[in-house]
Design a protein around this motif. Sequence first.
Motif, PDB file in Angstrom:
ATOM      1  N   ARG A 174       0.942  -1.201   0.007  1.00  0.00           N
ATOM      2  CA  ARG A 174       0.112   0.031  -0.012  1.00  0.00           C
ATOM      3  C   ARG A 174       0.776   1.196  -0.047  1.00  0.00           C
ATOM      4  O   ARG A 174       1.488   1.643   1.026  1.00  0.00           O
ATOM      5  CB  ARG A 174      -0.849   0.134   0.993  1.00  0.00           C
ATOM      6  CG  ARG A 174      -1.914  -1.015   1.527  1.00  0.00           C
ATOM      7  CD  ARG A 174      -2.853  -1.044   2.449  1.00  0.00           C
ATOM      8  NE  ARG A 174      -2.352  -0.878   3.693  1.00  0.00           N
ATOM      9  CZ  ARG A 174      -2.996  -0.915   4.883  1.00  0.00           C
ATOM     10  NH1 ARG A 174      -4.262  -0.422   4.745  1.00  0.00           N
ATOM     11  NH2 ARG A 174      -2.462  -0.707   6.153  1.00  0.00           N
ATOM     12  N   GLU A 175       1.166   1.872  -0.943  1.00  0.00           N
ATOM     13  CA  GLU A 175       1.847   3.175  -1.171  1.00  0.00           C
ATOM     14  C   GLU A 175       1.113   4.134  -2.005  1.00  0.00           C
ATOM     15  O   GLU A 175       0.701   3.614  -3.169  1.00  0.00           O
ATOM     16  CB  GLU A 175       3.330   2.879  -1.910  1.00  0.00           C
ATOM     17  CG  GLU A 175       4.038   1.976  -0.838  1.00  0.00           C
ATOM     18  CD  GLU A 175       5.378   1.666  -1.439  1.00  0.00           C
ATOM     19  OE1 GLU A 175       6.038   2.721  -2.136  1.00  0.00           O
ATOM     20  OE2 GLU A 175       6.121   0.753  -1.359  1.00  0.00           O
ATOM     21  N   VAL A 176       1.160   5.373  -1.858  1.00  0.00           N
ATOM     22  CA  VAL A 176       0.447   6.335  -2.699  1.00  0.00           C
ATOM     23  C   VAL A 176       1.464   7.464  -2.530  1.00  0.00           C
ATOM     24  O   VAL A 176       2.270   7.602  -1.685  1.00  0.00           O
ATOM     25  CB  VAL A 176      -0.842   6.912  -1.981  1.00  0.00           C
ATOM     26  CG1 VAL A 176      -1.722   5.784  -1.899  1.00  0.00           C
ATOM     27  CG2 VAL A 176      -0.878   7.347  -0.403  1.00  0.00           C
ATOM     28  N   TRP A 177       1.236   8.399  -3.612  1.00  0.00           N
ATOM     29  CA  TRP A 177       2.061   9.524  -3.554  1.00  0.00           C
ATOM     30  C   TRP A 177       1.353  10.854  -3.598  1.00  0.00           C
ATOM     31  O   TRP A 177       0.193  11.265  -4.286  1.00  0.00           O
ATOM     32  CB  TRP A 177       2.875   9.760  -4.990  1.00  0.00           C
ATOM     33  CG  TRP A 177       4.059   8.919  -5.025  1.00  0.00           C
ATOM     34  CD1 TRP A 177       5.254   9.275  -4.876  1.00  0.00           C
ATOM     35  CD2 TRP A 177       3.982   7.165  -5.182  1.00  0.00           C
ATOM     36  NE1 TRP A 177       6.024   8.279  -4.943  1.00  0.00           N
ATOM     37  CE2 TRP A 177       5.436   7.053  -5.057  1.00  0.00           C
ATOM     38  CE3 TRP A 177       3.213   6.203  -4.986  1.00  0.00           C
ATOM     39  CZ2 TRP A 177       6.012   5.539  -5.005  1.00  0.00           C
ATOM     40  CZ3 TRP A 177       3.584   5.106  -4.841  1.00  0.00           C
ATOM     41  CH2 TRP A 177       5.016   4.696  -5.030  1.00  0.00           C
ATOM     42  N   LEU A 178       1.635  11.771  -2.325  1.00  0.00           N
ATOM     43  CA  LEU A 178       0.979  13.095  -2.337  1.00  0.00           C
ATOM     44  C   LEU A 178       1.671  13.985  -2.861  1.00  0.00           C
ATOM     45  O   LEU A 178       2.933  14.529  -2.596  1.00  0.00           O
ATOM     46  CB  LEU A 178       0.560  13.284  -0.744  1.00  0.00           C
ATOM     47  CG  LEU A 178       0.060  14.775  -0.545  1.00  0.00           C
ATOM     48  CD1 LEU A 178      -1.439  14.847  -1.225  1.00  0.00           C
ATOM     49  CD2 LEU A 178      -0.047  15.047   0.697  1.00  0.00           C
ATOM     50  N   ILE A 196       1.992   3.454   3.169  1.00  0.00           N
ATOM     51  CA  ILE A 196       2.954   4.633   3.173  1.00  0.00           C
ATOM     52  C   ILE A 196       2.590   5.711   2.388  1.00  0.00           C
ATOM     53  O   ILE A 196       2.076   5.424   1.094  1.00  0.00           O
ATOM     54  CB  ILE A 196       4.213   4.180   2.492  1.00  0.00           C
ATOM     55  CG1 ILE A 196       4.815   2.816   3.430  1.00  0.00           C
ATOM     56  CG2 ILE A 196       5.470   4.910   2.501  1.00  0.00           C
ATOM     57  CD1 ILE A 196       6.152   1.903   2.952  1.00  0.00           C
ATOM     58  N   VAL A 197       2.991   7.194   2.728  1.00  0.00           N
ATOM     59  CA  VAL A 197       2.655   8.266   1.914  1.00  0.00           C
ATOM     60  C   VAL A 197       3.860   8.753   1.395  1.00  0.00           C
ATOM     61  O   VAL A 197       4.759   9.080   2.258  1.00  0.00           O
ATOM     62  CB  VAL A 197       1.688   9.161   2.672  1.00  0.00           C
ATOM     63  CG1 VAL A 197       1.302  10.287   1.580  1.00  0.00           C
ATOM     64  CG2 VAL A 197       0.505   8.536   3.101  1.00  0.00           C
ATOM     65  N   HIS A 198       4.179   8.777   0.088  1.00  0.00           N
ATOM     66  CA  HIS A 198       5.438   9.813  -0.488  1.00  0.00           C
ATOM     67  C   HIS A 198       5.202  11.129  -0.732  1.00  0.00           C
ATOM     68  O   HIS A 198       3.921  11.249  -1.215  1.00  0.00           O
ATOM     69  CB  HIS A 198       5.988   8.948  -1.603  1.00  0.00           C
ATOM     70  CG  HIS A 198       6.389   7.309  -1.268  1.00  0.00           C
ATOM     71  ND1 HIS A 198       7.511   7.202  -1.021  1.00  0.00           N
ATOM     72  CD2 HIS A 198       5.569   6.384  -1.675  1.00  0.00           C
ATOM     73  CE1 HIS A 198       7.567   5.692  -0.789  1.00  0.00           C
ATOM     74  NE2 HIS A 198       6.410   5.237  -1.062  1.00  0.00           N
ATOM     75  N   THR A 199       5.969  12.066  -0.305  1.00  0.00           N
ATOM     76  CA  THR A 199       5.757  13.138  -0.499  1.00  0.00           C
ATOM     77  C   THR A 199       6.918  13.814  -1.190  1.00  0.00           C
ATOM     78  O   THR A 199       8.047  12.999  -1.088  1.00  0.00           O
ATOM     79  CB  THR A 199       5.428  14.231   0.699  1.00  0.00           C
ATOM     80  OG1 THR A 199       6.217  13.707   1.867  1.00  0.00           O
ATOM     81  CG2 THR A 199       3.750  14.074   0.976  1.00  0.00           C
ATOM     82  N   ARG A 206       4.973   6.380   7.259  1.00  0.00           N
ATOM     83  CA  ARG A 206       4.625   4.921   7.356  1.00  0.00           C
ATOM     84  C   ARG A 206       3.725   4.798   8.504  1.00  0.00           C
ATOM     85  O   ARG A 206       3.798   5.069   9.499  1.00  0.00           O
ATOM     86  CB  ARG A 206       5.905   4.107   7.358  1.00  0.00           C
ATOM     87  CG  ARG A 206       5.836   2.766   7.404  1.00  0.00           C
ATOM     88  CD  ARG A 206       7.015   2.073   7.811  1.00  0.00           C
ATOM     89  NE  ARG A 206       6.911   0.488   7.966  1.00  0.00           N
ATOM     90  CZ  ARG A 206       7.360  -0.098   6.805  1.00  0.00           C
ATOM     91  NH1 ARG A 206       7.680   0.207   5.917  1.00  0.00           N
ATOM     92  NH2 ARG A 206       7.097  -1.589   7.165  1.00  0.00           N
ATOM     93  N   VAL A 207       2.390   3.918   8.359  1.00  0.00           N
ATOM     94  CA  VAL A 207       1.692   3.645   9.307  1.00  0.00           C
ATOM     95  C   VAL A 207       1.140   2.260   9.075  1.00  0.00           C
ATOM     96  O   VAL A 207       1.087   1.808   8.028  1.00  0.00           O
ATOM     97  CB  VAL A 207       0.444   4.842   9.468  1.00  0.00           C
ATOM     98  CG1 VAL A 207       0.950   6.210   9.533  1.00  0.00           C
ATOM     99  CG2 VAL A 207      -0.482   4.624   8.251  1.00  0.00           C
ATOM    100  N   LEU A 208       0.297   1.646  10.100  1.00  0.00           N
ATOM    101  CA  LEU A 208      -0.306   0.420  10.036  1.00  0.00           C
ATOM    102  C   LEU A 208      -1.643   0.711   9.918  1.00  0.00           C
ATOM    103  O   LEU A 208      -2.611   0.192   9.070  1.00  0.00           O
ATOM    104  CB  LEU A 208       0.196  -0.400  11.093  1.00  0.00           C
ATOM    105  CG  LEU A 208       1.404  -0.983  11.226  1.00  0.00           C
ATOM    106  CD1 LEU A 208       2.055  -1.907  12.466  1.00  0.00           C
ATOM    107  CD2 LEU A 208       1.791  -1.853   9.888  1.00  0.00           C
ATOM    108  N   GLY A 209      -2.431   1.472  10.869  1.00  0.00           N
ATOM    109  CA  GLY A 209      -3.712   1.908  10.754  1.00  0.00           C
ATOM    110  C   GLY A 209      -3.900   2.924  11.913  1.00  0.00           C
ATOM    111  O   GLY A 209      -3.576   2.965  13.006  1.00  0.00           O
ATOM    112  N   THR A 210      -4.141   4.168  11.334  1.00  0.00           N
ATOM    113  CA  THR A 210      -4.086   5.357  12.029  1.00  0.00           C
ATOM    114  C   THR A 210      -4.985   6.530  11.333  1.00  0.00           C
ATOM    115  O   THR A 210      -5.469   6.447  10.012  1.00  0.00           O
ATOM    116  CB  THR A 210      -2.832   5.798  12.500  1.00  0.00           C
ATOM    117  OG1 THR A 210      -2.734   7.002  13.489  1.00  0.00           O
ATOM    118  CG2 THR A 210      -2.026   6.347  11.322  1.00  0.00           C
TER     119      THR A 210
END
Length: 347
Positions: A174-178, A196-199, A206-210
Motif C-alpha cells: 500500500r503506497e500512495v504519492w501526495l 506509506i505516503v510519499h511526498t 509510514r503507518v499500519l492503521g491510524t
Amino acid sequence: MKKDNRLKRLSPRQKQMLDDDLMHLLDKYMEGNLSAEERRAVEQRVDEAHQQLNDNTLSDKEVEKSVKRLLRNVAGRMNIEIFLHRKSTSLSWIQYGGIAAAIALIVVISLPLLKNNEANQAASPELIEQTAIVQQFITDSNMKKITLADGSVVHLNMGTTLSLHKGKFNGQIREVWLEEGEAFFEVTKDTHRPFIVHTADGLSTRVLGTSFNIKAYRELGEQVVSVKTGQVQVSRESGGKVVLEANNKVSFDNGTGSLTSGLTDGSAAADWRTGNIVMDEAGLKEIALRLKQYYNVEIINDAHITTDQKVFFAFTTNTELKDVARALADIYKTQYRISNNKLILIK
C-alpha cells in the motif's frame, strides 16, 4: 522467448511458509544493512543446503518447480520482474532435501544478480511502465473524499494531487504519492501491509492503521505531518526518522531537510474538512495561501511583516472576509484595506 505473467509480491500465506530468519536477512540485504556476521550466517545456510545434495527427497521436476516459484518470490520482494522460459532447461543441478535449503541457495545466488538487473533496468521501458501513474485524484477549488481499495479513506483539500503508481497498491503493498497539497488519511489497519505516503524531497510517512494529516503545498517550503490517532513514522530518504503519537507533529524543511517535532492538536489540524481553518505556528505564506483558497484574495504585505514570524490564526469558512481581515490585522498590529481581490496590510 515467451514471458511469464507479471510477478506478484508475496502473499501473507507465502510469507508464513518461508523461514522468518531468512526473510529478515533478505530485508536487511535489500536495505544494504547486512552485517559481516549476518552474511556469514547466510553462507552457512548455503553450506547446509549443499550437505543435503545426497539426501534428495524431491524429484528433479518438483525441485525445479519450487525453485522457479521461490525465485519469483525473491524478485517480487525486490519489486522487479524476471522472466523464465515456459519450457526451461533442467535445474537438476539444484537437488535439495527440502524447500528451506532451496530458499537459502536462491537468496544467496540470485540477490546479487537481481540487484544488478534492477540497476541495469533503471531507464528501461519495462521499469518506466511499472512505476507509471495508473490513477490520479486532483482537486482545484474543490475538496474531494475518496475511498481506496483497502477501505482507507482520504480527504483531499483544495489544490491537491494524489497518485497511485502501477504495482504499488494491491493485496500485498500500500503506497500512495501526495504530489502536491494537503490530505487527511483514515487508514484501515493491516499489520501485514504498512500504508506509506510519499511526498516531495524524499519524505515518507509510514503507518499500519491510524489517522493523520499531511500538509505539503510546495509554495510553503515545508511539509507538516500531524497525527490524530495511532502512531506514525516519518522518515527522510537521506536518513533520519521520527515516530509520532497522537497530537504530535513533525515539520520537514524542504530546503534544509531538517525534521522538527512538537505538540499539536491532531483534530484541529484536519478540521479544514468541516470548514474550520486552524493554523498553528503559521507564517504569512500559509495564511496567504488559505485566504487565496477560500476568499480568492491576495495578501499584499505593505506592512513589511517578516514572513517567518509564526502566529496562531483560525477562522471558519462562512466568516466574511472583512472580519477575517480585521482579526489578521489585530494579530500583526497593522491596518488593512480590501481592494480588487487584494487584502493589503499597511502600517
